[in-house]
Design an enzyme around this catalytic site. Structure first.
Site, PDB file in Angstrom:
ATOM      1  CG  PHE A 194      45.656  37.703  48.138  1.00 35.82           C
ATOM      2  CD1 PHE A 194      44.635  38.548  47.997  1.00 35.82           C
ATOM      3  CD2 PHE A 194      46.549  37.645  47.400  1.00 35.82           C
ATOM      4  CE1 PHE A 194      44.401  39.390  47.096  1.00 35.82           C
ATOM      5  CE2 PHE A 194      46.609  38.208  46.291  1.00 35.82           C
ATOM      6  CZ  PHE A 194      45.466  39.057  45.955  1.00 35.82           C
ATOM      7  CG  ASN A 216      47.164  47.929  50.815  1.00 30.51           C
ATOM      8  OD1 ASN A 216      45.949  48.106  51.278  1.00 30.51           O
ATOM      9  ND2 ASN A 216      47.424  47.320  49.600  1.00 30.51           N
ATOM     10  CB  THR A 266      49.856  46.272  46.024  1.00 33.34           C
ATOM     11  OG1 THR A 266      49.221  46.589  44.744  1.00 33.34           O
ATOM     12  CG2 THR A 266      48.904  45.300  46.878  1.00 33.34           C
ATOM     13  CE  LYS A 305      42.526  48.209  50.825  1.00 32.03           C
ATOM     14  NZ  LYS A 305      43.543  47.169  50.590  1.00 32.03           N
ATOM     15  NE  ARG A 332      47.777  50.706  48.618  1.00 31.85           N
ATOM     16  CZ  ARG A 332      47.272  49.887  47.783  1.00 31.85           C
ATOM     17  NH1 ARG A 332      48.158  49.855  46.640  1.00 31.85           N
ATOM     18  NH2 ARG A 332      46.292  49.274  47.462  1.00 31.85           N
ATOM     19  NE  ARG A 387      46.052  51.547  41.399  1.00 33.62           N
ATOM     20  CZ  ARG A 387      45.804  50.144  42.021  1.00 33.62           C
ATOM     21  NH1 ARG A 387      44.777  50.021  42.397  1.00 33.62           N
ATOM     22  NH2 ARG A 387      46.872  49.450  41.903  1.00 33.62           N
ATOM     23  CG  HIS A 402      40.077  49.552  46.919  1.00 35.31           C
ATOM     24  ND1 HIS A 402      40.523  48.598  46.133  1.00 35.31           N
ATOM     25  CD2 HIS A 402      39.108  50.105  46.066  1.00 35.31           C
ATOM     26  CE1 HIS A 402      39.740  48.101  45.221  1.00 35.31           C
ATOM     27  NE2 HIS A 402      38.902  49.160  44.836  1.00 35.31           N
TER      28      HIS A 402
HETATM   29  O1  CDP Z   1      45.001  47.489  45.932  1.00 35.99           O
HETATM   30  P1  CDP Z   1      45.784  47.105  44.730  1.00 35.99           P
HETATM   31  O2  CDP Z   1      44.994  47.403  43.534  1.00 35.99           O
HETATM   32  O3  CDP Z   1      47.088  47.955  44.770  1.00 35.99           O
HETATM   33  O4  CDP Z   1      46.213  45.472  44.640  1.00 35.99           O
HETATM   34  P2  CDP Z   1      45.459  44.248  44.234  1.00 35.99           P
HETATM   35  O5  CDP Z   1      46.542  43.216  43.523  1.00 35.99           O
HETATM   36  O6  CDP Z   1      44.284  44.423  43.462  1.00 35.99           O
HETATM   37  O7  CDP Z   1      44.957  43.391  45.565  1.00 35.99           O
HETATM   38  C1  CDP Z   1      43.917  43.983  46.323  1.00 35.99           C
HETATM   39  C2  CDP Z   1      44.470  43.933  47.804  1.00 35.99           C
HETATM   40  O8  CDP Z   1      44.410  42.616  48.256  1.00 35.99           O
HETATM   41  C3  CDP Z   1      45.524  44.744  47.932  1.00 35.99           C
HETATM   42  O9  CDP Z   1      45.532  45.834  48.291  1.00 35.99           O
HETATM   43  C4  CDP Z   1      46.038  44.128  49.433  1.00 35.99           C
HETATM   44  O10 CDP Z   1      45.402  44.673  50.503  1.00 35.99           O
HETATM   45  C5  CDP Z   1      45.600  42.627  49.130  1.00 35.99           C
HETATM   46  N1  CDP Z   1      46.702  41.569  48.803  1.00 35.99           N
HETATM   47  C6  CDP Z   1      47.319  40.963  49.866  1.00 35.99           C
HETATM   48  O11 CDP Z   1      46.664  40.748  51.140  1.00 35.99           O
HETATM   49  N2  CDP Z   1      48.180  39.987  49.554  1.00 35.99           N
HETATM   50  C7  CDP Z   1      48.765  39.930  48.224  1.00 35.99           C
HETATM   51  N3  CDP Z   1      49.984  39.300  48.044  1.00 35.99           N
HETATM   52  C8  CDP Z   1      48.244  41.008  47.279  1.00 35.99           C
HETATM   53  C9  CDP Z   1      47.181  41.764  47.598  1.00 35.99           C
HETATM   54 MG    MG Z   2      43.259  46.398  42.918  1.00 29.09          MG
END
Ligand code: CDP
Ligand code: MG
Length: 136
Positions: free
Chosen positions: A60, A115, A94, A12, A105, A88, A118
Site C-alpha cells: 500500500f 482513516n 488502523t 489526514k 477512527r 493511539r 496518524h
Molecule cells: O496508522 P497506523 O499506525 O495505525 O497503521 P500503519 O500500519 O502504520 O499503516 C500506516 C497507514 O497506512 C495507515 O494509517 C493506513 O492509512 C495505511 N494502510 C493502508 O492503506 N492499507 C493497509 N492495509 C494498511 C495501512
Molecule cells: Mg503506524
C-alpha cells in the site's frame, strides 16, 4: 512517576476536507493531551514517501504516499502523560471498522486508507516524526 511525552499527530486529507480539524483537536484537549504546535501544510509526494519510508516494502506504500500528499494536512505536537499510548488509544484501530466506539477512527474514518489520523507508535518514532515536521 510522571511520564510526560510528546508525540506527532497528523489530521489526514480526508478529515481536513470534511472540516473535522476542530472536532479532532477537541478530542485531544479533552483527554489531557495539549497541542504544543500545530500547522496546516500540503506536502509533496516525495516528502510523504520520506515520512512513510518505514512502509516502503508494503503493497500500500505508493497509494499511501499519494494519499497523504493529495491535500492539506494538519501536523501537531501533542504533549501529556503517556502521550504516545494515549494518542493511539484515542485514534483507535488502523481500520475504522475494527476501531472501538468513540475513537477518532470509529467516529470519522472512512476506510483503512482514509482513516483520518496518524499517530507515532513509539518514543523513538515520535522523536523522529516531530523532527521531520518541526525541527528542519
Ligand atoms: O496508522 P497506523 O499506525 O495505525 O497503521 P500503519 O500500519 O502504520 O499503516 C500506516 C497507514 O497506512 C495507515 O494509517 C493506513 O492509512 C495505511 N494502510 C493502508 O492503506 N492499507 C493497509 N492495509 C494498511 C495501512
Ligand atoms: Mg503506524
Amino acid at each position: 512517576m510522571s511520564n510526560i511525552e510528546q508525540t506527532l499527530s497528523i489530521i489526514k486529507p480526508d478529515a481536513v476536507e470534511r472540516n473535522l480539524i476542530e472536532d479532532i483537536k477537541k478530542i485531544f484537549t479533552e483527554n489531557n493531551l495539549s497541542i504544543k504546535e500545530s500547522k496546516k501544510i500540503h506536502i509533496s509526494k516525495d516528502e510523504a514517501a520520506d515520512f512513510y519510508k518505514v512502509h516502503q516494502s508494503k503493497p500500500f506504500y505508493n497509494d499511501l504516499c499519494l494519499y497523504l500528499s493529495s491535500g492539506p494536512i494538519v501536523v501537531m505536537i501533542l504533549e501529556g502523560k503517556n502521550a504516545i499510548k494515549e494518542n493511539r488509544k484515542l485514534m483507535g484501530a488502523t481500520d475504522p471498522k475494527d476501531a472501538e466506539n468513540n475513537t477518532i477512527r470509529k467516529l470519522y474514518g472512512i476506510s483503512i486508507d482514509k482513516n483520518s489520523v496518524h499517530g507515532s507508535d513509539s518514543l523513538e518514532n515520535a522523536k523522529k516524526e516531530i523532527e521531520f515536521f518541526f525541527k528542519s
